[in-house]
Scaffold this active site. Structure first.
Site, PDB file in Angstrom:
ATOM      1  CB  SER A 211      -0.549   0.110   1.699  1.00  0.00           C
ATOM      2  OG  SER A 211      -1.590  -1.586   1.523  1.00  0.00           O
ATOM      3  CB  THR A 214       3.541   0.052   3.131  1.00  0.00           C
ATOM      4  OG1 THR A 214       4.000   0.356   1.811  1.00  0.00           O
ATOM      5  CG2 THR A 214       2.485  -0.183   3.627  1.00  0.00           C
ATOM      6  CD  GLU A 433     -20.674  11.980  16.726  1.00  0.00           C
ATOM      7  OE1 GLU A 433     -20.174  10.634  16.615  1.00  0.00           O
ATOM      8  OE2 GLU A 433     -20.850  12.002  15.416  1.00  0.00           O
TER       9      GLU A 433
END
Length: 654
Positions: A211, A214, A433
């Site tokens: 990815s 990395t 939330e």
């Protein structure tokens, strides 16, 4: 890096600048010389005002001429008012007697003979000036290979040596398996005869797959740093141009440079830009990109052996690469560079923390545990943000508090302290939330609640943040259904408090996440009994979208209706679960929302104490700001990999 190394590039640039200035001065000097010679010669030959010879004789007769100079057939002199004149004699033999008779003072001088070399110089100097200017312009255009009009076919690979910053495996942490895979290449570059004695051949190429962020590029530089060999770096997009044959020419030139510096490493970043499947698109397989790929294939493993040249490439799209590029003899090894686990994140953090002064209260293991899914670049950004926060507060050491604030900023976005909501909007956000948080605490399979806040962060008005207890590499059906219920906790909480007629656009991101997850469960993961273990979705990373569309059109209408029905069923199950949890624990919802309105930000443990009606144990209640309407348009914040943050987006077009 030594002082000598630091001064060498500066001295080289100074010498190049001096050479360019010398060329400019030479051209300007030659131009001045030409002008002076030409103008001086013409001035000598054109001294005085030209007059007819008959007028000259008339002025001699009337006594106006005082002095003349005779040079061959050219006559110059002055008349009574010191006005200069010139004329030409037609071979008059009586001129001398006539001048004597009228008392004109005269003298003779030999006729000037123009040098042949001077004539040649007059004729050649303009052309020499043009050639000099053209040479200077072409030299400037070709000074940087590939950047000038005459350097299209030159390679743009940059040569990095130890003078530019040596990187070793000590600077690379968290990817031990990848390091071990590449250690053999380092040993070969250090001692090639060690493998030649046993008849072994080192792999010609290594493909780093992982990815973004990395550490693929850093790992490639570490290989060159460990081996102590030249390191060429180039991007895959640098090969492809609009002109036919330029990419192939650059590949040839790159390998020619590599041969001169062998043994060496050539690193091609983002090789998928030039190494995609051949014949997958338009152009009948004869476009510029495919010609470049063909030349790269030949150079890597063709009739001519390139000994001592190791190609290291990096990509995050290995599925689109041409099979000929991945066969043995070219990229023999595919080294996966994954996101680091908790031990790897701890090592990476330790590497980056060596560059900053860290306070004694900093616990690297705790930071690593709270950053699942972070790549090496994300962790470097986290440490940098913590250092900036400490510097902003004029601190000498970076403490644990700065690292926690930096983690919140990186994962949830920066606090928008200048954005002050009205009390009604703040209350609606608190219940939204609180609904997310309450569902995550009561539904089995949800990740532990880490933090919930109603402070606007990034592009969201509030965020509920769930983190797994350990690194997760897959998800079960139970966990995905729990996450579906978690997505709808916010909207159902608002509906229970304000009624169905008061629904707003704040749950658009939640709905999108739930829909995408349910569709993936049905079409990709085989989590539907009615549809079975079949994949109904094509690879969304196809190079050409038309291929995917053509395959999707092969799906029958009955199957499409069944997929829609299963997706709706999963979504409705998640909605039902969230509604049941919130309806059964309505008092806890009120208590948690009240605590959020009071403290604005609660941790997971503080949220549990709040719903039990216990004292949170904090005395840092924020002051209530003056109400101010929210303006502008915002986009919901997307969830980071491994995070689990559900945000309340700002109202659209408020």
């Amino acid at each position: 890096m030594s002082d000598k190394d630091d001064k060498e590039p500066q001295g080289g640039s100074t010498n190049a600048w001096m050479k360019n200035m010398l060329v400019v001065f030479a051209i300007v000097g030659a131009l001045f010389l030409f002008v002076s010679l030409f103008d001086g010669g013409m001035r000598d030959g054109r001294a005085g005002e030209p007059i007819p010879y008959s007028d000259f004789l008339a002025k001699v007769d009337d006594g106006s001429v005082k002095e003349v100079v005779i040079a061959g057939d050219q006559i110059t002199g002055k008349i009574g008012n010191d006005q200069a004149f010139r004329t030409y004699s037609p071979g008059d033999a009586q001129l001398v007697q006539r001048l004597q008779a009228h008392g004109v003072r005269f003298r003779a001088k030999p006729e000037e003979q123009t040098s042949v070399w001077l004539l040649l110089l007059y004729q050649a100097l303009p052309f020499l000036l043009i050639l000099g200017i053209a040479f200077f312009v072409m030299r400037q255009m070709q000074k940087n290979a590939g950047s000038g009009a005459m350097g299209f076919g030159k390679s743009r690979a940059k040569l990095l040596t130890e003078k530019h910053g040596r990187v070793t495996f000590d600077d690379v942490a968290g990817i031990d398996e990848a390091r071990e895979e590449l250690q053999e290449i380092v040993d070969f570059l250090k001692d090639p005869t060690k493998f030649a004695r046993l008849g072994g051949k080192i792999p010609k190429g290594a493909l780093l797959v992982g990815s973004p962020g990395t550490g693929k590029t850093l790992l490639a530089r570490a290989i060159a740093g460990e081996a102590g060999v030249p390191f060429f770096t180039i991007s895959g997009s640098d090969f492809v141009e609009m002109f036919v044959g330029v990419g192939a020419s650059r590949v040839r030139d790159m390998f020619e440079q590599a041969k001169k510096n062998a043994p060496c490493i050539v690193f091609i970043d983002e090789i998928d830009a030039v190494g995609r499947h051949r014949g997958a698109g338009l152009g009948n397989g004869n476009d510029e990109r495919e010609q470049t790929l063909n030349q790269l294939l030949v150079e890597m493993d063709g009739f001519e052996a390139n000994e001592g040249i190791i190609i290291v490439a990096a990509t995050n799209r290995p599925d689109v690469l041409d099979p000929a590029l991945l066969r043995p003899g070219r990229f023999d090894r595919q080294v996966v560079v994954p996101r680091p686990d908790i031990d790897g994140r701890e090592k990476i953090l330790q590497v980056h923390m060596k560059k900053i002064p860290v306070a004694p209260d900093v616990n690297v293991r705790t930071i690593a545990r709270g950053t699942p899914g972070f790549s090496g670049a994300d962790l470097a950004n986290l440490v940098n943000e913590a250092a900036l926060l400490a510097a902003r507060k004029s601190k000498r050491l970076v403490a644990m508090r700065e690292f926690e604030e930096a983690k919140d900023k990186v994962m949830m976005g920066a606090e928008r302290k200048s954005m002050v909501m009205t009390e009604e909007e703040k209350k609606a956000t608190a219940y939204h939330e609180a609904g997310h948080a309450l569902v995550s605490l009561h539904v089995d399979g949800c990740d532990p609640l880490h933090k919930v806040t109603i402070i606007p962060r990034g592009r969201a008005l509030g965020v509920t943040w769930n983190l797994p207890e350990r690194d997760r590499y897959s998800m079960s059906m139970k966990q995905m259904k729990a996450r579906l219920a978690l997505c709808f906790g916010g909207r159902i909480a608002e509906q229970l408090i304000y009624g169905a007629d008061s629904l707003n656009t704040g749950a658009s991101n939640d709905i999108q996440q739930a829909t995408d997850m349910a569709r993936a469960m049905v079409m990709e993961y085989g989590m539907s009994e009615r549809l079975g273990w079949l994949r109904y979705r094509d690879n969304q990373d196809e190079v050409f979208l038309g291929h995917s569309v053509a395959r999707n059109q092969q799906m029958s209408e009955e199957t499409a209706r069944l997929i829609d029905a299963e997706v709706r069923r999963l979504v409705e199950e998640g909605e039902t679960t969230a509604r049941r949890v919130l309806s059964d624990n309505l008092d806890e919802l009120h208590r948690l929302a009240t605590a959020l309105l009071e403290y604005e930000t609660l941790t997971g443990e503080e949220s549990k104490r709040a719903i039990r009606g216990e004292d949170i144990g904090r005395d840092d209640r924020p002051s209530t700001p003056s109400p101010r309407p929210v303006s502008g348009t915002s986009i919901p914040k997307t969830r980071r990999p491994g995070g689990g943050a559900w945000g309340t987006p700002a109202p659209q077009g408020a």
